[in-house]
Write an enzyme that holds these catalytic residues in place. Structure first.
Site, PDB file in Angstrom:
ATOM      1  NE  ARG A 133      -6.792  -8.097  -5.646  1.00 10.87           N
ATOM      2  CZ  ARG A 133      -7.355  -9.180  -5.019  1.00 10.87           C
ATOM      3  NH1 ARG A 133      -7.645  -9.012  -3.894  1.00 10.87           N
ATOM      4  NH2 ARG A 133      -7.367 -10.567  -5.601  1.00 10.87           N
ATOM      5  CB  THR A 135      -2.002  -5.598 -11.477  1.00  5.26           C
ATOM      6  OG1 THR A 135      -1.404  -4.663 -11.434  1.00  5.26           O
ATOM      7  CG2 THR A 135      -3.436  -5.159 -10.628  1.00  5.26           C
ATOM      8  CD1 TRP A 146       2.728   4.786 -13.612  1.00  7.15           C
ATOM      9  CD2 TRP A 146       1.347   6.900 -14.078  1.00  7.15           C
ATOM     10  NE1 TRP A 146       1.966   5.144 -12.960  1.00  7.15           N
ATOM     11  CE2 TRP A 146       1.162   5.826 -13.227  1.00  7.15           C
ATOM     12  CE3 TRP A 146       0.619   8.079 -13.434  1.00  7.15           C
ATOM     13  CZ2 TRP A 146       0.086   5.800 -12.200  1.00  7.15           C
ATOM     14  CZ3 TRP A 146      -0.169   8.233 -13.215  1.00  7.15           C
ATOM     15  CH2 TRP A 146      -0.791   7.136 -12.746  1.00  7.15           C
ATOM     16  CB  SER A 258       1.377  14.739  -8.711  1.00  2.68           C
ATOM     17  OG  SER A 258       2.392  14.044  -7.209  1.00  2.68           O
ATOM     18  CG  HIS A 261       1.588   8.122 -10.095  1.00  2.00           C
ATOM     19  ND1 HIS A 261       2.477   9.450 -11.181  1.00  2.00           N
ATOM     20  CD2 HIS A 261       1.926   7.377 -10.256  1.00  2.00           C
ATOM     21  CE1 HIS A 261       3.543   7.737 -10.952  1.00  2.00           C
ATOM     22  NE2 HIS A 261       3.355   6.693  -9.908  1.00  2.00           N
ATOM     23  NE  ARG A 290       5.511   1.298  -5.225  1.00  2.00           N
ATOM     24  CZ  ARG A 290       4.675   0.833  -5.796  1.00  2.00           C
ATOM     25  NH1 ARG A 290       3.823   1.492  -6.943  1.00  2.00           N
ATOM     26  NH2 ARG A 290       5.015  -0.578  -6.597  1.00  2.00           N
ATOM     27  CB  CYS A 387      -2.168  -3.649 -16.060  1.00  2.00           C
ATOM     28  SG  CYS A 387      -3.436  -4.095 -14.847  1.00  2.00           S
ATOM     29  CB  CYS A 390      -3.734  -1.334 -14.223  1.00  2.00           C
ATOM     30  SG  CYS A 390      -2.703  -2.085 -13.235  1.00  2.00           S
TER      31      CYS A 390
HETATM   32  P1  FAD Z   1       5.816   4.456 -10.997  1.00  2.00           P
HETATM   33  O1  FAD Z   1       4.720   4.686 -10.231  1.00  2.00           O
HETATM   34  O2  FAD Z   1       5.724   3.862 -12.138  1.00  2.00           O
HETATM   35  O3  FAD Z   1       6.325   5.465 -11.142  1.00  2.00           O
HETATM   36  C1  FAD Z   1       7.501   6.315 -11.826  1.00  2.00           C
HETATM   37  C2  FAD Z   1       8.043   7.727 -11.660  1.00  2.00           C
HETATM   38  O4  FAD Z   1       6.920   8.673 -11.808  1.00  2.00           O
HETATM   39  C3  FAD Z   1       8.723   7.147 -10.034  1.00  2.00           C
HETATM   40  O5  FAD Z   1       9.937   6.618 -10.299  1.00  2.00           O
HETATM   41  C4  FAD Z   1       8.489   8.743  -9.834  1.00  2.00           C
HETATM   42  O6  FAD Z   1       9.784   9.230 -10.208  1.00  2.00           O
HETATM   43  C5  FAD Z   1       7.167   9.408 -10.776  1.00  2.00           C
HETATM   44  N1  FAD Z   1       6.192   9.313  -9.217  1.00  2.00           N
HETATM   45  C6  FAD Z   1       5.656   7.988  -8.653  1.00  2.00           C
HETATM   46  N2  FAD Z   1       4.303   8.766  -8.128  1.00  2.00           N
HETATM   47  C7  FAD Z   1       4.304   9.812  -8.268  1.00  2.00           C
HETATM   48  C8  FAD Z   1       3.969  11.121  -7.985  1.00  2.00           C
HETATM   49  N3  FAD Z   1       2.997  10.781  -7.329  1.00  2.00           N
HETATM   50  N4  FAD Z   1       3.528  12.183  -7.999  1.00  2.00           N
HETATM   51  C9  FAD Z   1       4.872  12.785  -8.960  1.00  2.00           C
HETATM   52  N5  FAD Z   1       5.746  11.738  -9.467  1.00  2.00           N
HETATM   53  C10 FAD Z   1       5.301  10.848  -8.715  1.00  2.00           C
HETATM   54  N6  FAD Z   1      -0.348  -1.671 -10.196  1.00  2.00           N
HETATM   55  C11 FAD Z   1      -1.327  -1.879  -9.515  1.00  2.00           C
HETATM   56  O7  FAD Z   1      -0.139  -3.170  -8.948  1.00  2.00           O
HETATM   57  N7  FAD Z   1      -2.899  -2.165  -9.866  1.00  2.00           N
HETATM   58  C12 FAD Z   1      -3.358  -1.109 -10.526  1.00  2.00           C
HETATM   59  O8  FAD Z   1      -4.009  -0.923 -10.091  1.00  2.00           O
HETATM   60  C13 FAD Z   1      -2.382   0.124 -10.843  1.00  2.00           C
HETATM   61  N8  FAD Z   1      -3.011   0.643 -11.814  1.00  2.00           N
HETATM   62  C14 FAD Z   1      -2.151   1.698 -12.714  1.00  2.00           C
HETATM   63  C15 FAD Z   1      -2.608   2.708 -13.612  1.00  2.00           C
HETATM   64  C16 FAD Z   1      -2.167   3.390 -14.160  1.00  2.00           C
HETATM   65  C17 FAD Z   1      -3.258   4.758 -14.757  1.00  2.00           C
HETATM   66  C18 FAD Z   1      -0.691   2.784 -14.539  1.00  2.00           C
HETATM   67  C19 FAD Z   1       0.092   3.699 -15.580  1.00  2.00           C
HETATM   68  C20 FAD Z   1      -0.549   2.791 -13.524  1.00  2.00           C
HETATM   69  C21 FAD Z   1      -1.088   1.588 -12.500  1.00  2.00           C
HETATM   70  N9  FAD Z   1      -0.105   0.590 -11.904  1.00  2.00           N
HETATM   71  C22 FAD Z   1      -1.043  -0.253 -11.268  1.00  2.00           C
HETATM   72  C23 FAD Z   1       1.140   0.463 -11.906  1.00  2.00           C
HETATM   73  C24 FAD Z   1       2.056   1.986 -11.176  1.00  2.00           C
HETATM   74  O9  FAD Z   1       1.356   2.534 -11.201  1.00  2.00           O
HETATM   75  C25 FAD Z   1       3.724   1.187 -10.689  1.00  2.00           C
HETATM   76  O10 FAD Z   1       3.953   2.041 -12.223  1.00  2.00           O
HETATM   77  C26 FAD Z   1       4.561  -0.197 -11.428  1.00  2.00           C
HETATM   78  O11 FAD Z   1       3.877   0.047 -10.076  1.00  2.00           O
HETATM   79  C27 FAD Z   1       5.422   0.582 -10.798  1.00  2.00           C
HETATM   80  O12 FAD Z   1       6.472   1.136  -9.647  1.00  2.00           O
HETATM   81  P2  FAD Z   1       7.474   1.982  -9.566  1.00  2.00           P
HETATM   82  O13 FAD Z   1       7.465   1.856  -8.168  1.00  2.00           O
HETATM   83  O14 FAD Z   1       8.235   1.637 -10.874  1.00  2.00           O
HETATM   84  O15 FAD Z   1       6.898   3.673 -10.372  1.00  2.00           O
END
Ligand code: FAD
Length: 461
Positions: A133, A135, A146, A258, A261, A290, A387, A390
């Site tokens: 969830r 974090t 990513w 994707s 993600h 998102r 984290c 995560c």
């Molecule tokens: P991010 O999700 O970091 O995305 C970065 C960029 O990727 C975006 O700006 C966009 O350009 C692109 N993007 C976004 N989604 C997609 C998609 N589906 N397909 C293609 N491109 C895309 N956070 C938590 O709170 N709980 C968790 O359990 C958690 N697990 C994680 C597991 C992993 C392996 C990783 C790497 C990160 C995890 N995180 C978790 C962090 C979370 O995924 C985000 O990185 C964080 O919330 C910041 O989000 P953001 O809006 O900056 O964009």
């Protein structure tokens, strides 16, 4: 668009998924499926500086195998799974320092780094106690991970053929995705429609992803692994078709990550912590920005779902004859019955992924090895996630997808016989596969819930 034509029956997928929800939810609470052993504290092999998330919610509560042998192990982890027992089974000659699994974690068939249960540095985690969830993990560390993951979407074998076929180059992939978002916002603004209306696009035919789906158009329309009679031409012999085929594997790879993600993002938004009110709950705005505003991301979740369902269905015979060892014969039988029922229901899901359409050209073997190695790298990148929680779920889900790939691409039906080949899959792989299916299935269910929430908030019928 081929993929849209083939995946048009979202309602059918959602209906079967609804039937699967209760079964999956119940299954992952069983002892066999809720305890997962992994190396949670591995070193990031790709870069040295690593920012650790210090939020309380980033932490993982691990099960201490050695805490209290009589009281804890016997009640929680079956004795057969403890390091001592597994070490004894795997190394009958084993002395104290004998570590038989240290250098043989990866078999040729493995698409992921498999954490063997006998590894001494591994810890058991109760997945139910550590839900995936929000974090608060974000910023440069999360972005770097990513980025590294998406950079694995660059294939050498495919690359030289792609140039000839007019496909995008690897380095352009993420830009195309970013443009996609910018374009969808701009298009929505110009048409006077809020881009937040896209959460319903799957059902109302508004789906109009740009970036990668544009790329797909350039790469050839009939190269989706989704089942469609028109795809038969894929295995035909023309050079142009073979070139397009190279693009297909790359697209499948991209869609898988994707989709993962997007699924993770949905869990974050579904169980979001409102720092102002201190309340956990769904956050519609988070979902829309998102995932919901990006039809391609929504589709990619369904894509992962169809791959996982296909892998589980292919495993039906194997799992029906598999020994689910929980340490209690009654529980073993119960778990087997639950898995059988789940597979029976999941087989009603529209068969939309056909693995036979992949890796069939002249460079198939080289491409498959590259695909496998790149996917393995993604499982290794998980050690760079700053984290713990995560990282845990990242490891579970990349292993689950890796296991699905292994089932689909490394074994044919004759191989999948647990009596003849009892060691094809380790318990950790089966646990990862079903927990990943559960997470992605939850995302599919969440999409429907967010859609309803959106309609209610906007007074739509
Ligand atoms: P991010 O999700 O970091 O995305 C970065 C960029 O990727 C975006 O700006 C966009 O350009 C692109 N993007 C976004 N989604 C997609 C998609 N589906 N397909 C293609 N491109 C895309 N956070 C938590 O709170 N709980 C968790 O359990 C958690 N697990 C994680 C597991 C992993 C392996 C990783 C790497 C990160 C995890 N995180 C978790 C962090 C979370 O995924 C985000 O990185 C964080 O919330 C910041 O989000 P953001 O809006 O900056 O964009």
């Amino acid at each position: 668009m081929q993929i849209e034509n083939s995946l048009c029956d979202y309602d059918a997928v959602e209906a079967v998924n609804l039937e699967m929800r209760g079964l999956l939810d119940n299954l992952v609470q069983q002892k066999y499926f809720k305890f997962y052993k992994l190396n949670l504290y591995g070193t990031c092999p790709f870069w040295t500086e690593n920012h650790l998330c210090m939020n309380e919610d980033c932490g993982v509560a691990v099960v201490d195998e050695f805490q209290d042998t009589t009281a804890y192990i016997l009640k929680t982890i079956p004795e057969e799974w403890t390091s001592a027992a597994l070490g004894a089974i795997s190394s009958p000659m084993g002395g104290k320092h004998f570590q038989p699994f240290q250098s043989c974690n990866l078999k040729d068939q493995d698409f992921c780094q498999v954490d063997d249960e006998a590894i001494s540095e591994g810890v058991y985690v109760d997945l139910m106690e550590n839900p995936e969830r929000f974090t608060g993990y974000s910023g440069p560390s999360a972005a770097k991970v990513w980025d590294a993951i998406y950079n694995e979407n660059c294939f050498n074998v495919a690359q030289k053929m792609q140039r000839a076929a007019g496909c995008e180059q690897c380095s352009l992939d993420r830009e195309a995705e970013d443009e996609d978002f910018a374009e969808s916002v701009q298009a929505a603004a110009m048409s006077g429609i809020s881009y937040a209306q896209n959460p319903m696009s799957l059902h109302q035919g508004h789906g109009h992803g740009h970036g990668h789906r544009e790329q797909e158009k350039k790469e050839g329309q009939n190269t989706s692994p989704f089942v469609d009679p028109a795809l038969n031409s894929l295995t035909g012999g023309s050079a142009a078709e073979k070139e397009e085929e190279m693009c297909l594997e790359k697209r499948v790879f991209y869609r898988m990550i994707s989709g993962l993600h997007a699924s993770i993002s949905i869990h974050i938004c579904d169980e979001y912590f409102n720092q102002t009110s201190g309340i956990w709950g769904p956050n519609l705005e988070c979902f829309v920005s998102r995932v919901g505003a990006h039809p391609d991301r929504l589709e990619n979740i369904f894509f992962d779902y169809s791959i996982l369902v296909r892998a589980v269905t292919k495993l039906s015979g194997y799992l029906h004859n598999y020994e689910f060892c929980t340490g209690n014969p009654e529980e073993d039988t119960k778990v087997k019955a639950m898995v059988d029922k789940l597979i029976e229901v999941s087989s009603k899901s529209p068969a939309i992924f056909d693995e036979k359409a992949m890796f069939v050209g002249p460079d198939a073997q080289a491409l498959k090895l590259e695909f496998r190695d790149h996917f393995r790298n993604i499982t290794k990148i998980m050690d760079c996630v700053g984290c713990e929680k995560c990282r845990l779920w990242g490891k579970v889900q990349t292993s689950g997808l890796g296991t699905a790939l292994k089932v689909l691409f490394s074994y044919n039906d004759e191989h999948l016989n647990p009596i003849k080949h009892p060691n094809l899959l380790q318990r950790t792989e089966i646990v990862a596969l079903f927990n990943t299916l559960n997470r992605v299935s939850e995302s599919v269910a969440s999409i429907a819930r967010f859609r309803t929430l959106y309609m209610e908030q906007h007074g739509l019928p």
